[in-house]
Design an enzyme around this catalytic site. Structure first.
Site, PDB file in Angstrom:
ATOM      1  N   VAL A   1       0.834  -1.201   0.000  1.00 43.42           N
ATOM      2  CA  VAL A   1       0.000   0.000   0.000  1.00 43.42           C
ATOM      3  C   VAL A   1       0.874   1.258   0.000  1.00 43.42           C
ATOM      4  CG1 VAL A   1      -1.747   1.277   1.284  1.00 43.42           C
ATOM      5  CG2 VAL A   1      -1.820  -1.213   1.225  1.00 43.42           C
ATOM      6  N   ASP A   2       0.522   2.222  -0.843  1.00 45.96           N
ATOM      7  CA  ASP A   2       1.174   3.535  -0.880  1.00 45.96           C
ATOM      8  C   ASP A   2       2.637   3.468  -1.307  1.00 45.96           C
ATOM      9  OD1 ASP A   2       0.864   6.287  -0.662  1.00 45.96           O
ATOM     10  OD2 ASP A   2       1.763   6.341   1.328  1.00 45.96           O
TER      11      ASP A   2
ATOM     12  N   SER B   1       0.064   3.827  -8.546  1.00 46.60           N
ATOM     13  CA  SER B   1      -0.784   4.692  -9.374  1.00 46.60           C
ATOM     14  C   SER B   1      -0.024   5.923  -9.846  1.00 46.60           C
ATOM     15  CB  SER B   1      -2.035   5.116  -8.590  1.00 46.60           C
ATOM     16  OG  SER B   1      -2.813   3.989  -8.239  1.00 46.60           O
TER      17      SER B   1
ATOM     18  N   THR C   1      -2.593  -2.597  -9.954  1.00 44.79           N
ATOM     19  CA  THR C   1      -3.263  -3.534  -9.060  1.00 44.79           C
ATOM     20  C   THR C   1      -3.215  -3.050  -7.620  1.00 44.79           C
ATOM     21  OG1 THR C   1      -1.256  -4.850  -8.756  1.00 44.79           O
ATOM     22  CG2 THR C   1      -2.708  -5.467 -10.572  1.00 44.79           C
ATOM     23  N   PRO C   2      -4.227  -3.406  -6.814  1.00 42.46           N
ATOM     24  CA  PRO C   2      -4.306  -2.904  -5.441  1.00 42.46           C
ATOM     25  C   PRO C   2      -3.181  -3.433  -4.565  1.00 42.46           C
ATOM     26  CG  PRO C   2      -6.407  -3.830  -6.172  1.00 42.46           C
ATOM     27  CD  PRO C   2      -5.380  -4.241  -7.168  1.00 42.46           C
ATOM     28  N   GLY C   3      -2.809  -2.648  -3.568  1.00 43.09           N
ATOM     29  CA  GLY C   3      -1.763  -3.060  -2.641  1.00 43.09           C
ATOM     30  C   GLY C   3      -2.294  -3.701  -1.376  1.00 43.09           C
TER      31      GLY C   3
ATOM     32  N   ASP D   1      13.566  10.333  -4.070  1.00 40.42           N
ATOM     33  CA  ASP D   1      13.711  11.747  -3.714  1.00 40.42           C
ATOM     34  C   ASP D   1      13.502  11.986  -2.220  1.00 40.42           C
ATOM     35  OD1 ASP D   1      11.076  10.882  -4.451  1.00 40.42           O
ATOM     36  OD2 ASP D   1      10.387  12.956  -4.270  1.00 40.42           O
TER      37      ASP D   1
ATOM     38  N   GLY E   1     -37.098 -32.313  10.931  1.00 43.17           N
ATOM     39  CA  GLY E   1     -38.442 -32.254  11.487  1.00 43.17           C
ATOM     40  C   GLY E   1     -39.495 -31.807  10.503  1.00 43.17           C
TER      41      GLY E   1
ATOM     42  N   SER F   1     -29.815 -31.800   3.153  1.00 42.47           N
ATOM     43  CA  SER F   1     -29.067 -31.238   2.008  1.00 42.47           C
ATOM     44  C   SER F   1     -29.244 -29.723   1.947  1.00 42.47           C
ATOM     45  CB  SER F   1     -29.481 -31.892   0.692  1.00 42.47           C
ATOM     46  OG  SER F   1     -30.863 -31.923   0.497  1.00 42.47           O
TER      47      SER F   1
END
Length: 645
Positions: A39-40, A44, A117-119, A174, A481, A552
């Site tokens: 993340v972060d 992106s 893709t998401p982190g 940086d 039952g 079932s």
């Protein structure tokens, strides 16, 4: 930053150049890649920078981006490039990526499709989706944080999914003043982990997505770095399709093209190898052979076609071939089997239920499949193989899978044989149609090759004819039952009285023998019904009318039983009794124990019951006596009138 030599600038084109450019652009190679990491880490932002540097942003988009950047908290005059990709409102509000975002850009040398893709760990399944078609993965690392758990998880998944081109992008240089020593320590730590999971080579690059260092051109801030800029590397890295062209020919058949009686072709995309007119081919799994007559495309016939091309093949012989079959080189066909060991990435909120029937989609093939309890689960932090009875969301494990018929396949890692197309699959829940898992076939089980169906002389039809009846499976379902066993017993007595051959399988009775090793967990309930379904199928093969009286509780297992039978032979009978009515009856005292906490996993109390949505027969026991219900069911089953319910 001088990027004029590497970047395509559409605004520089004049009318006379357009046709030439379009022709050149059409024949550029395409690289699919993903950005992944924790993340972060700046995934992106990096993609936004790539789009910006390759001039793939219109002026109005750029103006809107600059305005949005001022309100997003970006410092100074910097542009928040992540806003180009994080399109969902929830993503912008939280500053994270949730969904997989696909973006297109191009340079003078190559076209690109990138998946952001998401982190977050909870969105690991989305990362798998993006990686499934990628040729390269950019693993981002925040230079301030180093190698994290998600770095390891995504690296492992990328390698597992067959991505062999890995770029380690140490981002936000940086923010650490372009510290060479810190950079080299991160690369060294990642190298140690990478080797432990089988990644032998990767390309490290120090970058700053926000400032643009080493993205489109080399940065003066890192004079100690002697490698390529990121875009330069992406433009020149070898694409996997080249290796697939050298392998044996395989083409999964997508559809049969039969516009008229004079033409019959088989359309699909070639997964590996090259095919020429006159080549001998074999259809798998049937094994039938023929010769390629024509290679047909929209632009006319070809003399040959290779991996990545979509074509229609016509064959010299009228052999059986349909969607899901694989046309392959006659002397080097893929294997066919119905039992495999596979690595599975579980992607659903509901855990894997071993023994439950799922739909398995592999290439153009769609079959019913069951997953056995996992052999083990993989701890992505330590690579330890951990014992597991099931797989939860985002878990990775190894298990055996059985399909209801033989399918053509390759091991997923056999890239030169089209392993991604013929070895990668998804599992789909039969009831919800949700994709619950992605998997990679490791190999076929030997017993799959050794066990063959034995032909017999006395057929199913002969057994039924001898008994002068149509085999049927009367599947009674309802709460404990509800009266299932009582009504089923009365139905069998009435069938016996009119000379019909039947057999009643009752839930309690079966658990004294065949299923005495099973408990009442969801997984055990699934296995209980799976066994009963198979036994009932064998009994109908003997020409019997079979009655089963089981709670079932899950629709998926009742559907599995239905799928084993012909449509007219399966009759689902819902003994519909409200919970409060069934609990008042409580003949066996089970509800009382369940309410007191003495009986766990009891259907209707602390375990769900999924009522049938469209049963063939519904019995409302608050309106009908067991005797009347049995009479009604027998009349329908014997065809004396059609049901109106």
């Amino acid at each position: 930053m001088d990027s004029e030599a590497t970047v395509y600038r559409p605004e520089a084109l004049i009318a006379d150049d357009i046709d030439a450019y379009l022709d050149t652009h059409q024949h550029k190679s395409m690289l699919r890649f993903i950005t992944c990491g924790s993340v972060d880490d700046g995934k992106s932002t990096l993609i936004g920078r790539l789009l910006y540097d390759s001039k793939m942003i219109f002026e109005d988009q750029l103006a809107a981006l600059e305005a949005d950047s001022k309100t997003s908290g970006t410092q100074g005059e910097n542009i928040d490039f992540a806003l180009l990709v994080d399109g969902l409102a929830a993503e912008r509000e939280q500053g994270i990526t949730i969904d997989v975002a696909y973006r297109f850009f191009a340079t003078e040398k190559r076209k690109f499709i990138v998946a952001d893709t998401p982190g977050h760990e909870q969105y690991t399944r989305n990362m798998v989706t993006g990686a499934s078609t990628a040729d390269l993965a950019i693993i981002l690392i925040d230079a301030r944080k180093g190698v994290l758990t998600q770095t390891k998880r995504h690296s492992y998944l990328a390698h597992l999914l067959g991505i062999r081109n890995i770029v380690l992008a140490v981002n936000k240089m940086d923010l650490i003043d372009y510290d060479q020593e810190r950079y080299e320590a991160i690369v060294s730590a990642y190298d140690l982990f990478a080797k432990s999971i089988g990644i032998s080579n990767f390309t490290p690059i120090p970058i700053s997505g926000l400032a643009g260092d080493n993205i489109a051109s080399l940065s003066d801030q890192t004079p100690w770095y002697a490698g390529k800029a990121l875009i330069d590397h992406l433009e020149t890295v070898e694409i996997g399709v080249n290796a697939r062209r050298d392998g044996p020919m395989r083409m999964p058949v997508q559809w049969v093209n039969r516009p008229n009686l004079d033409f019959r072709g088989f359309a699909g995309q070639i997964a590996s190898g090259t095919v020429k007119s006159g080549d001998k081919v074999r259809v798998v799994p049937s094994g039938k052979t023929s010769t390629v007559e024509r290679i047909v495309t929209f632009d006319g016939d070809l003399e040959e076609a290779s991996a990545g091309q979509s074509v229609t093949l016509t064959l010299a012989d009228e052999i059986d071939c349909s969607r899901g079959d694989v046309i392959a080189a006659a002397d080097a066909p893929p294997s066919a089997a119905d039992q495999f060991e596979a690595t599975i990435v579980w992607m659903d909120e509901q855990a894997l239920l071993p023994g439950r029937a799922y739909m398995l989609k592999l290439g153009t093939q769609m079959v019913s499949a069951t997953v056995q309890p996992p052999k083990y689960q993989i701890n992505v932090n330590t690579m330890e193989q951990v014992a597991a009875k099931t797989l939860e969301l985002n878990s990775i494990g190894v298990a055996e899978i059985t399909t209801d018929r033989r399918i053509a396949f390759e091991g997923y890692n056999d890239a030169d044989k089209g392993g991604r197309d013929l070895g990668g699959f998804i599992l789909i829940d039969k009831v919800s149609n949700a994709t619950v898992a992605a998997g990679m076939i490791n190999f076929a089980l030997r017993r799959s090759q050794n066990v063959h169906w034995q032909s017999v002389d006395i057929t199913r039809e002969a057994h039924a004819s001898q008994k002068n009846q149509q085999p049927k499976l009367l599947w009674f379902t309802g709460l404990s039952g509800s009266g299932k066993s009582t009504i089923a017993n009365l139905v069998e007595k009435k069938l016996y009285a009119v000379g019909k051959h039947s057999f009643l399988l009752d839930g309690d009775n079966v658990r004294h023998g065949l299923n005495k090793d099973l408990g009442f967990t969801d997984a055990d309930r699934v296995e209980n019904i799976r066994r009963i379904s198979e036994v009932a199928k064998l009994m109908t093969d003997a020409g019997l009318i079979v009655l089963t009286a089981f709670i079932s509780p899950f629709r998926a297992e009742r559907q599995m039983a239905r799928d084993l039978m012909d449509d007219a032979e399966f009759v689902e009978i819902f003994v519909d009794t409200p919970l409060e009515v069934a609990e008042k009856r409580d003949v066996k005292g089970l509800y009382k124990k369940a309410r007191a906490g003495e009986l766990k996993n009891f259907t209707g109390i602390d375990s769900p019951y999924e009522a049938p949505e469209n049963p063939e027969i519904r019995i409302d026991t608050t309106q009908m006596t067991p005797e009347d219900a049995a009479e009604y069911i027998v009349d329908i089953v014997l065809g004396q009138w059609a049901p109106t319910i």
